[in-house]
Enzyme design. Sequence first.
Site, short mmCIF file in Angstrom:
data_model
loop_
_atom_site.label_atom_id
_atom_site.label_comp_id
_atom_site.label_asym_id
_atom_site.label_seq_id
_atom_site.Cartn_x
_atom_site.Cartn_y
_atom_site.Cartn_z
N ASP A 111 21.11 -6.20 -20.67
CA ASP A 111 21.08 -7.18 -21.77
C ASP A 111 21.88 -6.64 -22.95
O ASP A 111 22.09 -5.42 -23.05
CB ASP A 111 19.62 -7.44 -22.21
CG ASP A 111 19.42 -8.83 -22.81
OD1 ASP A 111 19.96 -9.09 -23.90
OD2 ASP A 111 18.73 -9.66 -22.19
N TYR A 163 27.94 -25.79 -22.52
CA TYR A 163 26.84 -25.35 -21.66
C TYR A 163 26.81 -26.18 -20.37
O TYR A 163 26.73 -25.63 -19.26
CB TYR A 163 25.53 -25.50 -22.43
CG TYR A 163 24.30 -24.96 -21.73
CD1 TYR A 163 24.03 -23.59 -21.74
CD2 TYR A 163 23.41 -25.81 -21.08
CE1 TYR A 163 22.89 -23.09 -21.11
CE2 TYR A 163 22.27 -25.31 -20.46
CZ TYR A 163 22.01 -23.96 -20.48
OH TYR A 163 20.89 -23.47 -19.86
N MET A 190 13.09 -15.73 -19.28
CA MET A 190 12.93 -15.80 -17.82
C MET A 190 13.35 -14.51 -17.14
O MET A 190 12.72 -14.07 -16.18
CB MET A 190 13.77 -16.95 -17.27
CG MET A 190 13.04 -18.25 -17.25
SD MET A 190 14.02 -19.51 -16.42
CE MET A 190 14.78 -20.29 -17.82
N ASP A 242 27.07 -6.39 -21.84
CA ASP A 242 27.48 -7.75 -22.17
C ASP A 242 28.14 -8.34 -20.92
O ASP A 242 29.20 -7.85 -20.48
CB ASP A 242 28.49 -7.71 -23.34
CG ASP A 242 29.01 -9.09 -23.70
OD1 ASP A 242 28.84 -10.04 -22.91
OD2 ASP A 242 29.62 -9.21 -24.78
N VAL A 243 27.54 -9.37 -20.34
CA VAL A 243 28.04 -9.89 -19.06
C VAL A 243 29.47 -10.43 -19.13
O VAL A 243 30.13 -10.57 -18.11
CB VAL A 243 27.12 -10.99 -18.45
CG1 VAL A 243 25.77 -10.43 -18.06
CG2 VAL A 243 26.99 -12.18 -19.39
N ASN A 254 21.39 -14.04 -14.63
CA ASN A 254 20.47 -14.83 -15.45
C ASN A 254 20.92 -14.99 -16.90
O ASN A 254 20.58 -15.98 -17.55
CB ASN A 254 19.09 -14.16 -15.41
CG ASN A 254 18.15 -14.70 -16.47
OD1 ASN A 254 17.58 -15.78 -16.32
ND2 ASN A 254 17.99 -13.96 -17.58
N THR A 259 10.75 -20.53 -23.14
CA THR A 259 11.30 -19.19 -23.39
C THR A 259 11.81 -19.16 -24.83
O THR A 259 11.89 -20.21 -25.48
CB THR A 259 12.50 -18.91 -22.46
OG1 THR A 259 13.54 -19.83 -22.83
CG2 THR A 259 12.16 -19.06 -20.99
N LYS A 316 27.50 -24.51 -16.73
CA LYS A 316 26.42 -24.51 -15.72
C LYS A 316 26.85 -25.28 -14.47
O LYS A 316 26.47 -24.93 -13.34
CB LYS A 316 25.13 -25.08 -16.31
CG LYS A 316 24.50 -24.19 -17.40
CD LYS A 316 24.11 -22.82 -16.85
CE LYS A 316 23.33 -21.99 -17.86
NZ LYS A 316 22.98 -20.67 -17.35
N1 LIG Z 1 14.83 -22.13 -21.09
C1 LIG Z 1 15.25 -23.18 -20.42
O1 LIG Z 1 14.66 -24.25 -20.54
C2 LIG Z 1 16.44 -23.11 -19.48
C3 LIG Z 1 16.76 -24.25 -18.73
C4 LIG Z 1 17.81 -24.20 -17.83
C5 LIG Z 1 18.52 -23.03 -17.65
N2 LIG Z 1 18.20 -21.93 -18.39
C6 LIG Z 1 18.99 -20.72 -18.14
O2 LIG Z 1 18.14 -19.67 -17.71
C7 LIG Z 1 18.66 -18.40 -18.13
C8 LIG Z 1 17.61 -17.66 -18.94
O3 LIG Z 1 17.28 -18.47 -20.05
P1 LIG Z 1 16.10 -18.14 -21.08
O4 LIG Z 1 15.55 -19.46 -21.46
O5 LIG Z 1 15.23 -17.08 -20.56
O6 LIG Z 1 17.01 -17.61 -22.29
P2 LIG Z 1 16.64 -16.61 -23.49
O7 LIG Z 1 17.59 -16.93 -24.60
O8 LIG Z 1 15.20 -16.69 -23.78
O9 LIG Z 1 17.03 -15.20 -22.85
C9 LIG Z 1 18.37 -14.98 -22.48
C10 LIG Z 1 18.67 -13.49 -22.47
O10 LIG Z 1 20.06 -13.34 -22.19
C11 LIG Z 1 20.58 -12.35 -23.05
N3 LIG Z 1 22.02 -12.52 -23.24
C12 LIG Z 1 22.66 -13.45 -23.98
N4 LIG Z 1 23.97 -13.24 -23.96
C13 LIG Z 1 24.18 -12.13 -23.17
C14 LIG Z 1 25.33 -11.43 -22.76
N5 LIG Z 1 26.55 -11.78 -23.17
N6 LIG Z 1 25.17 -10.37 -21.94
C15 LIG Z 1 23.94 -9.97 -21.53
N7 LIG Z 1 22.81 -10.60 -21.91
C16 LIG Z 1 22.94 -11.67 -22.72
C17 LIG Z 1 19.81 -12.53 -24.35
O11 LIG Z 1 19.89 -11.38 -25.19
C18 LIG Z 1 18.40 -12.80 -23.82
O12 LIG Z 1 17.68 -11.61 -23.63
C19 LIG Z 1 19.93 -18.73 -18.92
O13 LIG Z 1 21.06 -18.63 -18.07
C20 LIG Z 1 19.71 -20.17 -19.34
O14 LIG Z 1 20.91 -20.83 -19.59
C21 LIG Z 1 17.19 -21.95 -19.31
#
Ligand SMILES: NC(=O)c1ccc[n+]([C@@H]2O[C@H](COP(=O)([O-])OP(=O)(O)OC[C@H]3O[C@@H](n4cnc5c(N)ncnc54)[C@H](O)[C@@H]3O)[C@@H](O)[C@H]2O)c1
Length: 249
Positions: A37, A155, A18, A60-61, A87, A190, A159
Amino acid sequence: MGRLSNKVAIITGAAVGMGAEHARLFIEEGAKVIITDVNEKDGKTLAEELGDNAFFVSHDVSDEDSWEAVVAASVEKFGPVNVLVNNAGLSGPYAFTADLDPATYNKVVAVDQTGVFLGMRAVLPGMVAAGGGSIVNISSAAAMAHLSGTPNVAYTGAKAAVRGMTKATAIEYGPHNVRVNSVHPGAILTPMAKNLNDAETLDAIAQSLPIRRFADPREVSQVVLFLASDEASYMTGSELVVDGGRLAE
Ligand SMILES: NC(=O)c1ccc[n+]([C@@H]2O[C@H](COP(=O)([O-])OP(=O)(O)OC[C@H]3O[C@@H](n4cnc5c(N)ncnc54)[C@H](O)[C@@H]3O)[C@@H](O)[C@H]2O)c1
């Protein structure tokens, strides 16, 4: 004029998923975007794809010190930061509470909860000095109701904390015209969703939803764009659910 013309935005965890789609849409709408990232390879590739208005910073966040470097790099490259999209997120393995080891719990909380706090903390002084800004915190539908097939106390808790921290910070910084809102995605296709579930499970989840499908990441990006833009000028401390109707049931 794009909907984010003259805005400088930091998007964390934007190498894939996302976050990457938010970065693409923000650039299309005229923003200058700092992609951060831990995944350097995909982050750099995306920044090259997006051109001169995108810049990748390895980050790293959950690391307090690196936030200072990210904000400094953003200001140096593009100017004061107007928008932060928190994000980056980790899910961790599905496990019942008694089976989840504390190290995994702490890692998820460090990224999903503390990372959001550190990000807000890092950009707020600059936003206050500039007379305003917009912070969009990516939480989850899991902050409001837990899905029984996905046991994950770390998680869910992190959240839910993001939902609360969003409101606390929105109230504190409203007088400074800094808006803080949360977005609560449901089932979004994703790498995270694909890594956690096999094809059969993905299909079963899709069929359980009122809309009967996963979302394309861009369907969340459009909501994040709105909150980041001046179109949402009277919205702060609010939460937008993007879940295909799941929480309505
Ligand atoms: N995919 C879903 O269905 C879903 C649903 C609800 C919420 N979310 C939330 O949306 C956001 C994006 O999710 P996504 O599905 O795109 O995830 P994803 O795993 O596809 O991408 C997440 C990105 O975050 C990066 N990341 C992980 N740890 C990190 C850190 N410590 N510092 C910096 N970057 C870091 C990863 O390298 C990756 O590029 C997240 O917060 C996730 O929890 C996702």
